[in-house]
Scaffold this motif. Structure first.
Motif, PDB file in Angstrom:
ATOM      1  N   MET A 251      25.282  63.162  51.601  1.00 18.32           N
ATOM      2  CA  MET A 251      25.822  62.007  50.889  1.00 18.32           C
ATOM      3  C   MET A 251      25.840  60.757  51.777  1.00 18.32           C
ATOM      4  SD  MET A 251      26.341  63.363  48.015  1.00 18.32           S
ATOM      5  CE  MET A 251      26.327  65.056  47.434  1.00 18.32           C
ATOM      6  N   VAL A 252      26.347  60.912  53.002  1.00  9.20           N
ATOM      7  CA  VAL A 252      26.522  59.755  53.885  1.00  9.20           C
ATOM      8  C   VAL A 252      25.187  59.139  54.273  1.00  9.20           C
ATOM      9  CG1 VAL A 252      27.292  59.047  56.186  1.00  9.20           C
ATOM     10  CG2 VAL A 252      28.757  60.505  54.774  1.00  9.20           C
ATOM     11  N   TYR A 253      24.247  59.965  54.730  1.00  6.66           N
ATOM     12  CA  TYR A 253      22.979  59.409  55.189  1.00  6.66           C
ATOM     13  C   TYR A 253      22.093  58.971  54.031  1.00  6.66           C
ATOM     14  CZ  TYR A 253      23.939  60.397  60.052  1.00  6.66           C
ATOM     15  OH  TYR A 253      24.483  60.382  61.307  1.00  6.66           O
ATOM     16  N   GLY A 254      22.260  59.588  52.872  1.00  6.45           N
ATOM     17  CA  GLY A 254      21.565  59.085  51.698  1.00  6.45           C
ATOM     18  C   GLY A 254      22.036  57.684  51.349  1.00  6.45           C
ATOM     19  N   ALA A 255      23.359  57.491  51.342  1.00  2.95           N
ATOM     20  CA  ALA A 255      23.911  56.166  51.047  1.00  2.95           C
ATOM     21  C   ALA A 255      23.521  55.150  52.108  1.00  2.95           C
ATOM     22  CB  ALA A 255      25.429  56.261  50.933  1.00  2.95           C
ATOM     23  N   LEU A 256      23.546  55.563  53.376  1.00  2.41           N
ATOM     24  CA  LEU A 256      23.217  54.633  54.464  1.00  2.41           C
ATOM     25  C   LEU A 256      21.753  54.202  54.385  1.00  2.41           C
ATOM     26  CD1 LEU A 256      24.218  53.221  57.015  1.00  2.41           C
ATOM     27  CD2 LEU A 256      23.547  55.261  58.313  1.00  2.41           C
ATOM     28  N   ALA A 257      20.837  55.170  54.196  1.00  5.02           N
ATOM     29  CA  ALA A 257      19.410  54.831  54.110  1.00  5.02           C
ATOM     30  C   ALA A 257      19.133  53.953  52.894  1.00  5.02           C
ATOM     31  CB  ALA A 257      18.570  56.105  54.048  1.00  5.02           C
ATOM     32  N   GLY A 258      19.718  54.300  51.748  1.00  2.31           N
ATOM     33  CA  GLY A 258      19.504  53.515  50.542  1.00  2.31           C
ATOM     34  C   GLY A 258      20.026  52.097  50.674  1.00  2.31           C
ATOM     35  N   SER A 259      21.208  51.956  51.260  1.00  2.00           N
ATOM     36  CA  SER A 259      21.807  50.617  51.396  1.00  2.00           C
ATOM     37  C   SER A 259      21.002  49.741  52.354  1.00  2.00           C
ATOM     38  CB  SER A 259      23.256  50.731  51.878  1.00  2.00           C
ATOM     39  OG  SER A 259      23.320  51.290  53.181  1.00  2.00           O
ATOM     40  N   MET A 260      20.528  50.309  53.468  1.00  2.00           N
ATOM     41  CA  MET A 260      19.741  49.524  54.417  1.00  2.00           C
ATOM     42  C   MET A 260      18.398  49.111  53.818  1.00  2.00           C
ATOM     43  SD  MET A 260      21.499  49.025  57.210  1.00  2.00           S
ATOM     44  CE  MET A 260      22.808  48.718  56.029  1.00  2.00           C
ATOM     45  N   PHE A 261      17.827  49.982  53.005  1.00  2.00           N
ATOM     46  CA  PHE A 261      16.554  49.677  52.342  1.00  2.00           C
ATOM     47  C   PHE A 261      16.707  48.487  51.393  1.00  2.00           C
ATOM     48  CE2 PHE A 261      13.709  50.379  48.662  1.00  2.00           C
ATOM     49  CZ  PHE A 261      12.484  50.386  49.299  1.00  2.00           C
ATOM     50  N   VAL A 262      17.716  48.540  50.516  1.00  2.00           N
ATOM     51  CA  VAL A 262      17.863  47.465  49.531  1.00  2.00           C
ATOM     52  C   VAL A 262      18.424  46.191  50.162  1.00  2.00           C
ATOM     53  CG1 VAL A 262      18.093  49.052  47.597  1.00  2.00           C
ATOM     54  CG2 VAL A 262      20.144  48.285  48.784  1.00  2.00           C
ATOM     55  N   LEU A 263      19.255  46.323  51.204  1.00  2.00           N
ATOM     56  CA  LEU A 263      19.823  45.137  51.840  1.00  2.00           C
ATOM     57  C   LEU A 263      18.741  44.294  52.499  1.00  2.00           C
ATOM     58  CD1 LEU A 263      22.410  43.566  52.607  1.00  2.00           C
ATOM     59  CD2 LEU A 263      22.522  44.962  54.686  1.00  2.00           C
ATOM     60  N   ALA A 264      17.808  44.950  53.204  1.00  2.00           N
ATOM     61  CA  ALA A 264      16.743  44.208  53.886  1.00  2.00           C
ATOM     62  C   ALA A 264      15.867  43.456  52.889  1.00  2.00           C
ATOM     63  CB  ALA A 264      15.902  45.167  54.720  1.00  2.00           C
ATOM     64  N   VAL A 265      15.555  44.080  51.750  1.00  2.00           N
ATOM     65  CA  VAL A 265      14.731  43.424  50.733  1.00  2.00           C
ATOM     66  C   VAL A 265      15.517  42.313  50.040  1.00  2.00           C
ATOM     67  CG1 VAL A 265      13.482  43.792  48.568  1.00  2.00           C
ATOM     68  CG2 VAL A 265      13.331  45.491  50.389  1.00  2.00           C
ATOM     69  N   TYR A 266      16.782  42.582  49.712  1.00  2.00           N
ATOM     70  CA  TYR A 266      17.632  41.611  49.017  1.00  2.00           C
ATOM     71  C   TYR A 266      17.821  40.328  49.829  1.00  2.00           C
ATOM     72  CZ  TYR A 266      22.319  39.615  48.203  1.00  2.00           C
ATOM     73  OH  TYR A 266      23.399  38.773  48.054  1.00  2.00           O
ATOM     74  N   LEU A 267      18.119  40.460  51.115  1.00  2.00           N
ATOM     75  CA  LEU A 267      18.399  39.276  51.925  1.00  2.00           C
ATOM     76  C   LEU A 267      17.164  38.391  52.079  1.00  2.00           C
ATOM     77  CD1 LEU A 267      20.725  40.697  54.744  1.00  2.00           C
ATOM     78  CD2 LEU A 267      21.361  39.298  52.762  1.00  2.00           C
ATOM     79  N   GLN A 268      15.970  38.978  52.029  1.00  2.31           N
ATOM     80  CA  GLN A 268      14.758  38.174  52.165  1.00  2.31           C
ATOM     81  C   GLN A 268      14.257  37.626  50.831  1.00  2.31           C
ATOM     82  OE1 GLN A 268      11.752  39.766  55.157  1.00  2.31           O
ATOM     83  NE2 GLN A 268      13.167  41.493  55.142  1.00  2.31           N
TER      84      GLN A 268
END
Length: 445
Positions: A251-268
């Motif tokens: 659960m934790v690493y799934g959420a962490l990987a997913g959040s980092m993936f979408v955050l990097a795309v969203y901010l750019q």
């Protein structure tokens, strides 16, 4: 190198997509191709380390990772780039479990938790350095960002000359060939189906991939219960703490990987930030992990791991909820930074006790395998969540180039990630022993 490369790849995705005119599925496979082979073979890496020598196998992984990084940097097409990332994952599967297993074999059990905390803290350097250095290099040329692994590998191999060698003297020499085939097949089928579904729907190839993945996963479980030398011994799962912690890791690493993936795309692409600015946004999280992870490891050693893990998981739920409230054009100080700081605090409390507890639940002679299992679970979690998130939030094709669409998908994804963490917190609250200990239990041998 393994963690640095993941963060660099996330920051580089928009530029890779522009250079190769790739759709979202292609960009997902730049991340998932690496994670697929890493998650599929990491158990093999842990097992080989136990048998052939953990330092030796670790060195093979470091050297192979450098070579595969060069191939990644030179890739002329998106297809060859994904192939090179697959090779990086193979090398990563050799080096990742070895690092923890060498720590486990080199430190007295009373000192292991602080050592693992320091290990976790140094990952903060990679997590911090990846977005910043990677963002700066991606702004010049994304290919340069992968060359950074070559000098790192050279330094690591030089330092490794004096590291002690360790192995399991009683390791079986049998090879679990069915598991070597079924594990990659299961992960490939499931991730392919989840990645293709937004664009193709329930097409025959997509449904076939899903069926193959589910059948291979089921066969893997059945085979491991009956073969003579299982790659994943069923006896490990009879320990309640080992089973619960690996579910929480999912659960934790799934959420962490997913959040980092979408955050990097969203901010750019939604907020309009540069790659460097988007990468630097998560630096406070990594700095906090560097300074605090070892301290919370000491707290877990003295008072038990359950309390810090529950507090850390709860903090992460709040962090993802805070980030989910950010608008399309956020203020960093008021709408991104608080969530990033809370992520750093939550991970500092959670990761070292989680890792220490899962290793403590296995006997000493299986430390490499236990590390490999936990790493495989964490990488599998990232693989499946990154494949599934665009599907559940309605993002497909070239939608990632449309700012408002990306912003809406980002907020939905963050709420999904918060939900995954909440499930992990509930599992810890209900399933872990009141005094879950990060100190190793006596070896039954």
């Amino acid at each position: 190198m393994a963690f640095l490369d993941g963060t660099v790849a996330n920051v580089a995705l928009p530029h890779i997509g522009a250079d190769f005119h790739a759709d979202l599925a292609g960009l997902q496979w730049v991340v998932n191709g690496y994670t697929l082979t890493l998650a599929s073979l990491i158990l093999v890496g842990g097992s080989l380390g136990d048998r052939l020598g953990r330092r030796r196998v670790y060195a093979w992984g470091v050297g192979g990772f450098a070579v595969a990084s060069v191939l990644t940097a030179l890739a002329p097409t998106i297809q060859l780039l994904v192939l090179a990332r697959l090779l990086q994952g193979v090398a990563g599967a050799l080096l990742t479990p070895g690092s923890l297993a060498m720590l486990q074999a080199s430190f007295h059990r009373d000192d292991r938790m602080r050592a693992i905390g320091a290990w976790t803290g140094t990952l903060g350097i990679a997590t911090a350095g990846g977005p910043v250095v990677g963002g700066w290099l991606v702004g010049i040329d994304w290919r340069i960002a992968f060359w950074i692994n070559v000098p790192i590998a050279a330094v690591v191999l030089w330092l490794l000359r004096t590291a002690p060698e360790s192995r399991d003297a009683d390791a079986h020499r049998g090879v679990d060939l069915p598991a070597l085939v079924l594990a990659p097949l299961a992960l490939a089928g499931l991730s392919w189906a989840l990645t293709a579904w937004p664009d193709t729907g329930a097409s025959p190839p997509t449904v076939a991939a899903l069926v193959i993945g589910v059948c291979a996963a089921t066969a893997f479980v059945i085979v491991e219960r009956h073969v003579q030398f299982p790659m994943v011994p069923p006896s490990l799962w009879r320990n309640r703490d080992f089973s619960i912690i690996n579910l929480v890791t999912l659960m934790v690493y799934g959420a962490l990987a997913g959040s980092m993936f979408v955050l990097a795309v969203y901010l750019q692409l939604s907020a309009g930030w540069s790659p460097l600015a988007a990468g630097a946004a998560t630096v406070p999280m990594s700095v906090m992990m560097f300074f605090l992870a070892s301290r919370f490891g000491g707290v877990a050693t003295r008072y038990g791991a359950r309390g810090p893990m529950l507090a850390g998981g709860s903090t992460l739920v709040v962090a993802f909820g805070s980030l989910a409230l950010a608008p399309d054009h956020p203020s960093y100080v008021t709408q991104i930074l608080p969530g990033v700081v809370l992520m750093g605090l939550g991970l500092s409390m959670l990761v070292a006790p989680l890792t220490g507890t899962v290793l403590a639940a296995a006997p000493d002679h299986l430390s490499g395998l236990a590390s490999g299992i936990n790493n495989a679970v964490s990488r599998t979690a990232g693989l499946l969540v990154i494949a599934a998130l665009p599907l559940v939030v309605g993002l497909s094709g070239s939608d990632y180039r449309v700012g408002p669409v990306v912003g809406h998908a980002y907020r939905s994804a963050m709420w999904w990630c918060a939900g995954l963490i909440l499930v992990g917190v509930l599992l810890m609250a209900v399933g872990l022993q009141r005094r879950a200990s990060p100190n190793r239990r006596p070896d039954p041998k």
